[in-house]
Design a protein around this motif. Structure first.
Motif, PDB file in Angstrom:
ATOM      1  N   SER A  98       0.821  -1.226   0.000  1.00 40.00           N
ATOM      2  CA  SER A  98       0.000   0.000   0.000  1.00 40.00           C
ATOM      3  C   SER A  98       0.851   1.271   0.000  1.00 40.00           C
ATOM      4  O   SER A  98       0.331   2.365  -0.213  1.00 40.00           O
ATOM      5  N   GLN A  99       2.169   1.129   0.200  1.00 36.26           N
ATOM      6  CA  GLN A  99       3.047   2.298   0.122  1.00 36.26           C
ATOM      7  C   GLN A  99       3.154   2.810  -1.316  1.00 36.26           C
ATOM      8  O   GLN A  99       3.537   3.957  -1.543  1.00 36.26           O
ATOM      9  N   LYS A 100       2.791   1.954  -2.280  1.00 30.36           N
ATOM     10  CA  LYS A 100       2.884   2.348  -3.690  1.00 30.36           C
ATOM     11  C   LYS A 100       1.592   2.113  -4.457  1.00 30.36           C
ATOM     12  O   LYS A 100       1.282   2.868  -5.387  1.00 30.36           O
ATOM     13  N   PHE A 101       0.839   1.059  -4.078  1.00 32.06           N
ATOM     14  CA  PHE A 101      -0.326   0.653  -4.851  1.00 32.06           C
ATOM     15  C   PHE A 101      -1.593   0.674  -3.986  1.00 32.06           C
ATOM     16  O   PHE A 101      -1.526   0.547  -2.757  1.00 32.06           O
TER      17      PHE A 101
ATOM     18  N   ALA B 240       7.180  -7.274  -1.889  1.00 29.81           N
ATOM     19  CA  ALA B 240       7.296  -5.862  -2.259  1.00 29.81           C
ATOM     20  C   ALA B 240       8.380  -5.642  -3.305  1.00 29.81           C
ATOM     21  O   ALA B 240       8.199  -4.876  -4.267  1.00 29.81           O
TER      22      ALA B 240
ATOM     23  N   LEU C  94       8.876  -2.031  -5.377  1.00 29.51           N
ATOM     24  CA  LEU C  94       8.924  -1.037  -4.312  1.00 29.51           C
ATOM     25  C   LEU C  94      10.378  -0.690  -3.997  1.00 29.51           C
ATOM     26  O   LEU C  94      11.232  -1.577  -3.891  1.00 29.51           O
ATOM     27  N   SER C  95      10.650   0.595  -3.864  1.00 28.75           N
ATOM     28  CA  SER C  95      12.000   1.037  -3.529  1.00 28.75           C
ATOM     29  C   SER C  95      12.296   0.734  -2.064  1.00 28.75           C
ATOM     30  O   SER C  95      11.380   0.534  -1.250  1.00 28.75           O
TER      31      SER C  95
ATOM     32  N   MET D  20      10.499   3.178   0.177  1.00 28.48           N
ATOM     33  CA  MET D  20       9.096   2.844   0.434  1.00 28.48           C
ATOM     34  C   MET D  20       8.985   1.711   1.451  1.00 28.48           C
ATOM     35  O   MET D  20       8.149   1.741   2.355  1.00 28.48           O
TER      36      MET D  20
END
Length: 498
Positions: A199-202, A380, A385-386, A389
């Motif tokens: 959820s940090q990206k999507f 992730a 995800l970086s 993130m």
């Protein structure tokens, strides 16, 4: 006319005394049927335990039958017993301890069935006499909840089919990437960690709490998956072979995670091999280009990992490991988490992934939770995800309710709530966490671990051994496991209170 009036007065006295405890018994039995998911196999195992018989009030029920059989000698004895049960009901209501099920459409139908049993008893007073009518009524109190379950099965099947069709329609329209998670332990926490990091990206949806059945998954799909949802993280539970496959048929996961295998629910599965076969159904349900993740910290998962690698398939097979001691593998894990600094507040750990080494801090209580976090980080990274993130996600993790939640109350007392977890690994890990807390007396309150089958005695014996030096007092609420804990504690038996 006088005889009829006398009959009515006696009937009213008996009925008024009998009815409250009768209603309470229906409530209690319906509650436990609901807790056991209306499954005869789970309820029967519960009924065979001393704890189950006590919670169902079986000894009192048997006593009621005995008294009624011999009440032709003196029927007021039966009334005294019913009145005693009424007093217990009043006490439980006053202390807010009365058991009652969550209100659902099905439980209402079960209540109606119980009501018919009571009505039948009323008519029986006139045709059979007081003693036989009460015997019939007591039989009805036991049978009507199960009769209610039986006649609602076709309705439940129809509604479930409709809910599943709606869920499939939602997934067909939105087309999220579905991540299925199963295992003997760690399912809920892994689901929460995976969903939180993604959820940090999507836009990420998930099933809620520990809902992991066909009904729960179908309804949470409709509730939580909407336009724009990229990922849907689904917890999958089972008590028998074939049940994971049914869940996978609903959501069609393209990623499967097996969090660990142990003897949890062994009495229902029948054997450890059946548990492994059941959990592996998730992997078998993946598409050709699916991704399968295995917890290589767990011995049985390592076997399933090798099985997947040997399968004639194009799956991407990944493994994760978390712990202080590295075990030699035929294949190197794709990610390794090694705890470096552990405290009662959290854990600082080193991460190895694709020739990279990172250091993170996670506000998690318990080393076993690093295994769940390793799975989440690995997922992730598969989706880009970086590390920035991921770091943000790790530092903002929130534990599910009832999973190593720590509260400070009066007099600087710490309460650690791990009541959601009922498996050997989580129990041992919670004890490890307690060992990190210094300068305080340590008290464990436990009901033991249910549905372990033939492994129950050994596992509770082992847990007793683990507690004999590190725990000051053990409050056991289930006498089924007393002897096993006693053997494990040895000369430290004085620490055990039943």
């Amino acid at each position: 006319m006088a005889d009829f009036n006398a009959f009515v007065i006696i009937f009213l006295i008996i009925f008024i005394i009998w009815l409250p405890q009768a209603i309470y018994q229906i409530l209690v039995w319906s509650y436990w049927w609901q807790v056991k998911e209306y499954r005869l196999d789970r309820f029967w195992i519960f009924l065979k335990t001393a704890d189950g018989r006590q919670k169902l009030g079986l000894n009192i029920i048997i006593l009621k039958f005995i008294v009624l059989v011999f009440s032709f000698i003196y029927i007021p004895i039966s009334l005294l017993l019913f009145f005693y049960q009424d007093l217990i009901l009043i006490k439980d209501l006053f202390q807010k301890r009365a058991r009652k099920p969550v209100i659902t459409k099905r439980i209402n139908k079960i209540y109606i069935t119980g009501f018919f049993g009571i009505v039948l008893t009323i008519f029986a007073f006139y045709f059979l006499g007081f003693r036989r009518a009460l015997l019939l009524g007591e039989f009805a109190l036991i049978l009507t909840p199960y009769v209610g379950i039986l006649w609602t099965i076709p309705i439940v099947k129809r509604v479930k089919k409709e809910e599943i069709q709606k869920a499939k329609a939602v997934l067909s329209k939105i087309k999220p990437t579905v991540i299925g998670i199963t295992g003997s332990y760690g399912k809920t926490t892994t689901k929460e960690f995976v969903a939180h990091l993604l959820s940090q990206k999507f836009i990420t949806a998930k099933t809620e709490g520990s809902e992991n059945t066909e009904f729960g998954i179908a309804r949470k799909t409709q509730k939580n998956v909407f336009n724009g949802t990229k990922f849907f993280v689904v917890e999958m539970g089972a008590y028998k072979k074939g049940e994971i496959r049914k869940l996978a048929d609903i959501v069609n996961p393209s990623i499967g995670i097996i969090t660990g295998i142990e003897e949890q629910h062994l009495s229902l599965f029948g054997s450890l091999q059946d548990i492994k076969d059941a959990k592996y159904e998730l992997i078998e349900s993946l598409p050709k280009e699916g991704i399968a993740l295995f917890n290589l910290t767990n011995e049985y998962c390592r076997g399933l990992y090798q099985k997947a690698r040997q399968a004639n398939n194009s799956w991407k097979i990944l493994g994760y490991y978390a712990g202080q001691k590295r075990i030699n593998f035929n294949e190197k894990p794709d990610i390794v988490l090694t705890p470096e600094k552990i405290s009662s507040a959290g854990c600082e750990f080193e991460l190895e992934y694709e020739n990279e080494n990172k250091r993170f801090y996670a506000p998690i209580k318990g080393l076993h939770l690093l295994q769940n976090l390793a799975a989440a980080i690995l997922v992730a990274r598969q989706f880009g995800l970086s590390w920035k993130m991921i770091k943000r996600g790790i530092e903002t993790l929130v534990m599910p309710e009832g999973t190593m939640n720590v509260y400070r109350i009066k007099n600087n007392v710490l309460v650690i709530d791990d009541s959601r977890n009922s498996n050997p690994s989580a129990f041992s890990s919670a004890l490890d966490y307690l060992s990190l807390i210094e300068g305080k007396k340590k008290v464990v309150i436990t009901n033991g671990i249910i549905e372990l089958g033939d492994s129950s005695d050994y596992i509770h014996f082992r847990l007793g051994k683990e507690m004999k030096h590190s725990i000051d007092k053990i409050l056991l609420t289930n006498k089924d496991f007393y002897e096993s804990f006693k053997k494990g504690l040895g000369k430290y038996i004085y620490k055990l209170v039943l």
